[in-house]
Design a protein around this motif. Structure first.
Motif, PDB file in Angstrom:
ATOM      1  N   GLU A  48       0.830  -1.204   0.000  1.00 60.21           N
ATOM      2  CA  GLU A  48       0.000   0.000   0.000  1.00 60.21           C
ATOM      3  C   GLU A  48       0.872   1.264   0.000  1.00 60.21           C
ATOM      4  O   GLU A  48       1.955   1.296   0.584  1.00 60.21           O
ATOM      5  CB  GLU A  48      -0.908   0.023   1.245  1.00 60.21           C
ATOM      6  CG  GLU A  48      -1.972  -1.057   1.271  1.00 60.21           C
ATOM      7  CD  GLU A  48      -1.476  -2.383   1.823  1.00 60.21           C
ATOM      8  OE1 GLU A  48      -2.281  -3.328   1.925  1.00 60.21           O
ATOM      9  OE2 GLU A  48      -0.271  -2.484   2.175  1.00 60.21           O
ATOM     10  N   TYR A  49       0.364   2.298  -0.651  1.00 62.61           N
ATOM     11  CA  TYR A  49       1.042   3.603  -0.717  1.00 62.61           C
ATOM     12  C   TYR A  49      -0.034   4.621  -0.346  1.00 62.61           C
ATOM     13  O   TYR A  49      -0.859   4.993  -1.168  1.00 62.61           O
ATOM     14  CB  TYR A  49       1.595   3.830  -2.123  1.00 62.61           C
ATOM     15  CG  TYR A  49       2.654   4.889  -2.269  1.00 62.61           C
ATOM     16  CD1 TYR A  49       2.821   5.916  -1.340  1.00 62.61           C
ATOM     17  CD2 TYR A  49       3.511   4.875  -3.369  1.00 62.61           C
ATOM     18  CE1 TYR A  49       3.793   6.872  -1.498  1.00 62.61           C
ATOM     19  CE2 TYR A  49       4.494   5.835  -3.545  1.00 62.61           C
ATOM     20  CZ  TYR A  49       4.634   6.835  -2.603  1.00 62.61           C
ATOM     21  OH  TYR A  49       5.605   7.792  -2.762  1.00 62.61           O
ATOM     22  N   LEU A  50      -0.037   5.061   0.890  1.00 59.59           N
ATOM     23  CA  LEU A  50      -1.154   5.795   1.470  1.00 59.59           C
ATOM     24  C   LEU A  50      -0.856   7.293   1.504  1.00 59.59           C
ATOM     25  O   LEU A  50       0.192   7.725   1.997  1.00 59.59           O
ATOM     26  CB  LEU A  50      -1.425   5.291   2.893  1.00 59.59           C
ATOM     27  CG  LEU A  50      -1.616   3.771   3.036  1.00 59.59           C
ATOM     28  CD1 LEU A  50      -1.753   3.389   4.499  1.00 59.59           C
ATOM     29  CD2 LEU A  50      -2.825   3.299   2.234  1.00 59.59           C
ATOM     30  N   GLN A  51      -1.805   8.080   0.993  1.00 58.53           N
ATOM     31  CA  GLN A  51      -1.683   9.539   0.979  1.00 58.53           C
ATOM     32  C   GLN A  51      -2.400  10.126   2.185  1.00 58.53           C
ATOM     33  O   GLN A  51      -3.572   9.836   2.427  1.00 58.53           O
ATOM     34  CB  GLN A  51      -2.288  10.111  -0.301  1.00 58.53           C
ATOM     35  CG  GLN A  51      -2.247  11.624  -0.385  1.00 58.53           C
ATOM     36  CD  GLN A  51      -0.838  12.148  -0.590  1.00 58.53           C
ATOM     37  OE1 GLN A  51      -0.197  11.799  -1.572  1.00 58.53           O
ATOM     38  NE2 GLN A  51      -0.374  12.988   0.323  1.00 58.53           N
ATOM     39  N   PHE A  52      -1.710  10.947   2.938  1.00 59.58           N
ATOM     40  CA  PHE A  52      -2.301  11.698   4.033  1.00 59.58           C
ATOM     41  C   PHE A  52      -2.007  13.182   3.809  1.00 59.58           C
ATOM     42  O   PHE A  52      -1.324  13.551   2.853  1.00 59.58           O
ATOM     43  CB  PHE A  52      -1.736  11.224   5.385  1.00 59.58           C
ATOM     44  CG  PHE A  52      -2.068   9.786   5.697  1.00 59.58           C
ATOM     45  CD1 PHE A  52      -3.279   9.441   6.270  1.00 59.58           C
ATOM     46  CD2 PHE A  52      -1.167   8.778   5.387  1.00 59.58           C
ATOM     47  CE1 PHE A  52      -3.590   8.117   6.549  1.00 59.58           C
ATOM     48  CE2 PHE A  52      -1.462   7.451   5.654  1.00 59.58           C
ATOM     49  CZ  PHE A  52      -2.673   7.116   6.237  1.00 59.58           C
ATOM     50  N   ASP A  53      -2.541  14.024   4.663  1.00 60.93           N
ATOM     51  CA  ASP A  53      -2.359  15.469   4.524  1.00 60.93           C
ATOM     52  C   ASP A  53      -0.930  15.828   4.890  1.00 60.93           C
ATOM     53  O   ASP A  53      -0.549  15.850   6.063  1.00 60.93           O
ATOM     54  CB  ASP A  53      -3.337  16.203   5.438  1.00 60.93           C
ATOM     55  CG  ASP A  53      -3.215  17.714   5.335  1.00 60.93           C
ATOM     56  OD1 ASP A  53      -2.639  18.197   4.340  1.00 60.93           O
ATOM     57  OD2 ASP A  53      -3.681  18.408   6.262  1.00 60.93           O
ATOM     58  N   GLY A  54      -0.095  16.082   3.882  1.00 59.90           N
ATOM     59  CA  GLY A  54       1.259  16.529   4.126  1.00 59.90           C
ATOM     60  C   GLY A  54       2.314  15.440   4.181  1.00 59.90           C
ATOM     61  O   GLY A  54       3.495  15.742   4.357  1.00 59.90           O
ATOM     62  N   TYR A  55       1.915  14.201   3.997  1.00 57.95           N
ATOM     63  CA  TYR A  55       2.903  13.121   4.000  1.00 57.95           C
ATOM     64  C   TYR A  55       2.278  11.868   3.409  1.00 57.95           C
ATOM     65  O   TYR A  55       1.048  11.762   3.255  1.00 57.95           O
ATOM     66  CB  TYR A  55       3.431  12.831   5.410  1.00 57.95           C
ATOM     67  CG  TYR A  55       2.364  12.463   6.417  1.00 57.95           C
ATOM     68  CD1 TYR A  55       1.979  11.133   6.612  1.00 57.95           C
ATOM     69  CD2 TYR A  55       1.731  13.440   7.183  1.00 57.95           C
ATOM     70  CE1 TYR A  55       1.002  10.797   7.537  1.00 57.95           C
ATOM     71  CE2 TYR A  55       0.756  13.117   8.114  1.00 57.95           C
ATOM     72  CZ  TYR A  55       0.398  11.792   8.285  1.00 57.95           C
ATOM     73  OH  TYR A  55      -0.581  11.458   9.192  1.00 57.95           O
TER      74      TYR A  55
END
Length: 313
Positions: free
Chosen positions: A147-154
């Motif tokens: 998995e390659y997870l996008q969060f706010d700012g990282y």
């Protein structure tokens, strides 16, 4: 040639300076706090209890009871941590990685914050069995690796990984769960490994940080990633072929190497348990011997904050 472990300097263009400040804090064993921009944080394998775990021969005893020190967990959270984390990353289910996570997730002071936990299926079931509030279990992000997870700012990349091995090639408390146990776990060995994971946290405008929970890895999973900082577990790896050399080669020789998971698991946090001397702990000295020229080795101390730009600048 991949896997040779040949020495090479860190690639240029890595290691800062960074526009987003990041601070690291070692929580003992494999545990770390990553603080982004001064007020946002991620916890990795936060184990603070330091409960008894050794038998008379010096081996881990799976029959010993789980005896979390709830007071020390609260004290460290109150005094040292930046506040409620946005994420808790858990590498695997063993007691020295998972046991205190339910208490942290249930802290009344953190009840208004949404806290996501990233873990495998076994850890999710163990969280339920350990009495984690159902709302927190509902916020689990269950992963398997890849998995390659996008969060706010990282971002968070998840990698399949492996547990470290004793010299005879075995290891503590293997096993997987496909459902929550019928009873609450009460012994160290009840918290089984599951599937060990590694993570790379990449901060926008900040460093890429490789987080591992055990002294082993899947070389093909990590080959080609280029972290600025590698937190390198130095727990038992005698049975792993050229562990340090292969890891550094696969990850392009990170500019900053920090040994982790090299303390004694039981001496209370804040006391000298790493064997540090004026020339560094044995783990840091081993990394220094095996790393190429140009890599910087930081010998961490429990609960002390490390400003990434200061170290790499």
């Amino acid at each position: 040639m991949a896997g040779t472990g040949a020495a090479a300097p860190p690639a240029t263009g890595r290691g800062g300076p960074f526009s987003t400040p990041v601070r690291l804090r070692w929580l003992g064993v494999a545990g770390w706090e990553i603080v982004i921009g001064g007020d946002r944080s991620i916890l990795f394998d936060p184990y603070l209890s330091r409960m008894p775990c050794w038998d008379r021969s010096g081996g881990l005893d799976p029959r010993l009871p789980l005896r979390q020190d709830r007071a020390v967990v609260e004290r460290v959270a109150d005094v040292h941590l930046a506040g409620p984390p946005e994420l808790v990353l858990v590498s695997h289910g063993h007691f020295d990685h998972l046991a205190d996570v339910p208490q942290l997730l249930a802290r009344p002071d953190w009840r208004r914050a949404r806290i996501r936990t990233v873990c495998d299926e076994t850890v999710r079931h163990l969280l339920t069995a350990l009495g984690t509030p159902p709302t927190r279990v509902a916020d689990v992000i269950q992963v398997t690796g890849g998995e390659y997870l996008q969060f706010d700012g990282y971002t968070v990349e998840v990698f399949r990984s492996l547990h470290s091995q004793f010299p005879d090639h075995g290891y503590f408390a293997p096993g997987r769960l496909i459902a929550a146990p019928d009873r609450r776990p009460d012994a160290l060995g009840d918290l089984v490994e599951g599937d060990t994971l590694a993570f790379q946290v990449s901060v926008d405008g900040g460093p890429r940080i490789l987080l591992m929970g055990a002294g082993n890895f899947v070389e093909r999973e990590l080959s080609g990633i280029r972290p600025d900082i590698a937190l390198v577990p130095m727990t038992s790896h005698a049975a792993v072929h050229r562990y340090v050399e292969r890891l550094l080669h696969a990850t392009g020789h990170p500019p900053l190497l920090i040994p982790t998971h090299h303390d004694d698991l039981t001496t209370p946090l804040g006391l000298a348990v790493t064997g540090s001397t004026p020339v560094g702990s044995p783990a840091a000295r081993e990394l220094s011997r095996r790393a190429p020229a140009g890599s910087r080795i930081l010998d961490p101390r429990h609960l002390e904050a490390v400003d990434v730009d200061t170290v790499l600048g």
